[in-house]
Motif scaffolding. Structure first.
Motif, PDB file in Angstrom:
ATOM      1  N   LYS A 192      -7.247 -16.915  -0.223  1.00  0.00           N
ATOM      2  CA  LYS A 192      -6.045 -16.741   0.593  1.00  0.00           C
ATOM      3  C   LYS A 192      -6.265 -15.620   1.614  1.00  0.00           C
ATOM      4  CE  LYS A 192      -2.929 -17.751  -3.276  1.00  0.00           C
ATOM      5  NZ  LYS A 192      -1.838 -17.162  -4.105  1.00  0.00           N
ATOM      6  N   THR A 193      -5.380 -15.547   2.605  1.00  0.00           N
ATOM      7  CA  THR A 193      -5.388 -14.462   3.586  1.00  0.00           C
ATOM      8  C   THR A 193      -4.510 -13.337   3.068  1.00  0.00           C
ATOM      9  OG1 THR A 193      -5.713 -15.996   5.419  1.00  0.00           O
ATOM     10  CG2 THR A 193      -4.849 -13.821   5.968  1.00  0.00           C
ATOM     11  N   ALA A 194      -5.023 -12.122   3.130  1.00  0.00           N
ATOM     12  CA  ALA A 194      -4.262 -10.949   2.686  1.00  0.00           C
ATOM     13  C   ALA A 194      -3.440 -10.394   3.841  1.00  0.00           C
ATOM     14  CB  ALA A 194      -5.215  -9.874   2.168  1.00  0.00           C
ATOM     15  N   TYR A 195      -2.217 -10.008   3.523  1.00  0.00           N
ATOM     16  CA  TYR A 195      -1.324  -9.334   4.469  1.00  0.00           C
ATOM     17  C   TYR A 195      -0.814  -8.070   3.796  1.00  0.00           C
ATOM     18  CZ  TYR A 195      -1.378 -13.701   7.054  1.00  0.00           C
ATOM     19  OH  TYR A 195      -1.775 -14.806   7.767  1.00  0.00           O
ATOM     20  N   ILE A 196      -1.122  -6.935   4.418  1.00  0.00           N
ATOM     21  CA  ILE A 196      -0.724  -5.672   3.802  1.00  0.00           C
ATOM     22  C   ILE A 196       0.607  -5.178   4.351  1.00  0.00           C
ATOM     23  CG2 ILE A 196      -3.086  -4.974   3.319  1.00  0.00           C
ATOM     24  CD1 ILE A 196      -2.834  -2.969   5.643  1.00  0.00           C
ATOM     25  N   TRP A 197       1.309  -4.436   3.518  1.00  0.00           N
ATOM     26  CA  TRP A 197       2.535  -3.740   3.914  1.00  0.00           C
ATOM     27  C   TRP A 197       2.229  -2.256   3.802  1.00  0.00           C
ATOM     28  CZ3 TRP A 197       6.036  -0.045   2.702  1.00  0.00           C
ATOM     29  CH2 TRP A 197       7.291  -0.096   3.331  1.00  0.00           C
ATOM     30  N   MET A 198       2.170  -1.613   4.966  1.00  0.00           N
ATOM     31  CA  MET A 198       2.043  -0.161   5.022  1.00  0.00           C
ATOM     32  C   MET A 198       3.227   0.339   5.829  1.00  0.00           C
ATOM     33  SD  MET A 198      -2.018   0.550   5.727  1.00  0.00           S
ATOM     34  CE  MET A 198      -1.830   2.324   5.754  1.00  0.00           C
ATOM     35  N   ASP A 199       3.940   1.280   5.274  1.00  0.00           N
ATOM     36  CA  ASP A 199       5.163   1.751   5.918  1.00  0.00           C
ATOM     37  C   ASP A 199       4.971   2.184   7.355  1.00  0.00           C
ATOM     38  OD1 ASP A 199       3.666   3.948   5.118  1.00  0.00           O
ATOM     39  OD2 ASP A 199       5.316   4.966   4.118  1.00  0.00           O
ATOM     40  N   VAL A 200       3.857   2.815   7.664  1.00  0.00           N
ATOM     41  CA  VAL A 200       3.641   3.306   9.023  1.00  0.00           C
ATOM     42  C   VAL A 200       3.666   2.164  10.043  1.00  0.00           C
ATOM     43  CG1 VAL A 200       1.103   3.265   8.954  1.00  0.00           C
ATOM     44  CG2 VAL A 200       2.284   4.938  10.398  1.00  0.00           C
ATOM     45  N   PHE A 201       3.318   0.940   9.624  1.00  0.00           N
ATOM     46  CA  PHE A 201       3.322  -0.215  10.517  1.00  0.00           C
ATOM     47  C   PHE A 201       4.513  -1.138  10.316  1.00  0.00           C
ATOM     48  CE2 PHE A 201      -1.331   0.566   9.805  1.00  0.00           C
ATOM     49  CZ  PHE A 201      -1.519   1.227  11.004  1.00  0.00           C
ATOM     50  N   ALA A 202       5.030  -1.194   9.100  1.00  0.00           N
ATOM     51  CA  ALA A 202       6.093  -2.143   8.777  1.00  0.00           C
ATOM     52  C   ALA A 202       7.492  -1.619   9.066  1.00  0.00           C
ATOM     53  CB  ALA A 202       5.993  -2.546   7.311  1.00  0.00           C
ATOM     54  N   VAL A 203       7.643  -0.312   9.099  1.00  0.00           N
ATOM     55  CA  VAL A 203       8.955   0.302   9.301  1.00  0.00           C
ATOM     56  C   VAL A 203       9.049   0.810  10.741  1.00  0.00           C
ATOM     57  CG1 VAL A 203      10.473   2.196   8.567  1.00  0.00           C
ATOM     58  CG2 VAL A 203       9.101   0.956   6.873  1.00  0.00           C
TER      59      VAL A 203
ATOM     60  N   ILE B  52       0.847  -1.188   0.000  1.00  0.00           N
ATOM     61  CA  ILE B  52       0.000   0.000   0.000  1.00  0.00           C
ATOM     62  C   ILE B  52       0.884   1.241   0.000  1.00  0.00           C
ATOM     63  CG2 ILE B  52      -1.869   1.243   1.166  1.00  0.00           C
ATOM     64  CD1 ILE B  52      -2.610  -1.670   0.340  1.00  0.00           C
ATOM     65  N   SER B  53       0.782   2.015  -1.060  1.00  0.00           N
ATOM     66  CA  SER B  53       1.489   3.296  -1.153  1.00  0.00           C
ATOM     67  C   SER B  53       0.445   4.381  -0.958  1.00  0.00           C
ATOM     68  CB  SER B  53       2.139   3.425  -2.535  1.00  0.00           C
ATOM     69  OG  SER B  53       2.745   4.688  -2.658  1.00  0.00           O
ATOM     70  N   HIS B  54       0.710   5.315  -0.084  1.00  0.00           N
ATOM     71  CA  HIS B  54      -0.304   6.308   0.258  1.00  0.00           C
ATOM     72  C   HIS B  54       0.332   7.602   0.750  1.00  0.00           C
ATOM     73  CE1 HIS B  54       0.359   5.608   4.621  1.00  0.00           C
ATOM     74  NE2 HIS B  54       0.828   4.481   4.128  1.00  0.00           N
ATOM     75  N   PRO B  55      -0.342   8.719   0.513  1.00  0.00           N
ATOM     76  CA  PRO B  55       0.172   9.998   1.025  1.00  0.00           C
ATOM     77  C   PRO B  55      -0.092  10.102   2.532  1.00  0.00           C
ATOM     78  CG  PRO B  55      -1.746  10.358  -0.387  1.00  0.00           C
ATOM     79  CD  PRO B  55      -1.483   8.892  -0.362  1.00  0.00           C
TER      80      PRO B  55
ATOM     81  N   GLU C 272       1.607  -9.510  -4.113  1.00  0.00           N
ATOM     82  CA  GLU C 272       0.836  -9.961  -5.264  1.00  0.00           C
ATOM     83  C   GLU C 272       0.032  -8.820  -5.867  1.00  0.00           C
ATOM     84  OE1 GLU C 272      -1.250 -13.654  -4.722  1.00  0.00           O
ATOM     85  OE2 GLU C 272       0.204 -14.321  -3.243  1.00  0.00           O
ATOM     86  N   SER C 273      -0.198  -7.769  -5.071  1.00  0.00           N
ATOM     87  CA  SER C 273      -0.963  -6.606  -5.533  1.00  0.00           C
ATOM     88  C   SER C 273      -0.349  -5.346  -4.953  1.00  0.00           C
ATOM     89  CB  SER C 273      -2.416  -6.697  -5.061  1.00  0.00           C
ATOM     90  OG  SER C 273      -3.041  -7.840  -5.569  1.00  0.00           O
ATOM     91  N   MET C 274      -0.442  -4.274  -5.710  1.00  0.00           N
ATOM     92  CA  MET C 274       0.040  -2.967  -5.229  1.00  0.00           C
ATOM     93  C   MET C 274      -1.069  -1.959  -5.428  1.00  0.00           C
ATOM     94  SD  MET C 274       4.059  -2.777  -6.326  1.00  0.00           S
ATOM     95  CE  MET C 274       3.686  -2.023  -7.852  1.00  0.00           C
TER      96      MET C 274
END
Length: 124
Positions: free
Chosen positions: A82-93, A54-57, A120-122
């Motif tokens: 399938k189960t989705a797992y998101i990558w958002m910088d605010v939580f992953a970094v 997830i890329s977001h302002p 798999e998706s952006m």
């Protein structure tokens, strides 16, 4: 589920609060003791291989980003089973290291590249 839970626990749903505000006022506080990323606080059952990048302002309303991400992930889960797992910088970094400018640009680039490569998706 994790991001939605954060919205509920901090009464953010529908609130005019930016991701930047969420980072400063919630993420940094809940990770202060361990000085880690939010994802590092999650039990193993709530973590998995990234499926959605997830890329977001950061100045947009946080709940709008979350609502869009959750909707996209639910649709994907229904379609794939399938189960989705998101990558958002605010939580992953680790935001403590980010604020202290303790990451090199190469480390940031590597984090982003790895997240994008295994997704798999952006969404932007």
């Amino acid at each position: 589920d994790v991001v939605e839970r954060l919205l509920r626990e901090h009464e953010l749903d529908g609130q005019p609060v930016s991701t930047e505000d969420v980072c400063k006022n919630i993420v940094v506080k809940i990770t202060a003791e361990r000085k880690c990323a939010v994802v590092d606080l999650l039990p193993p059952g709530e973590r998995g291989r990234v499926t959605h990048f997830i890329s977001h302002p950061w100045r947009n309303y946080f709940y709008l980003t979350v609502d869009a991400a959750v909707e996209a992930c639910r649709e994907w889960e229904q379609r794939t089973g399938k189960t989705a797992y998101i990558w958002m910088d605010v939580f992953a970094v680790n935001q403590h290291k980010m604020t202290a400018q303790a990451y090199t640009q190469a480390e940031i680039d590597t984090m982003l590249r790895r997240a994008v490569e295994c997704s798999e998706s952006m969404y932007a």
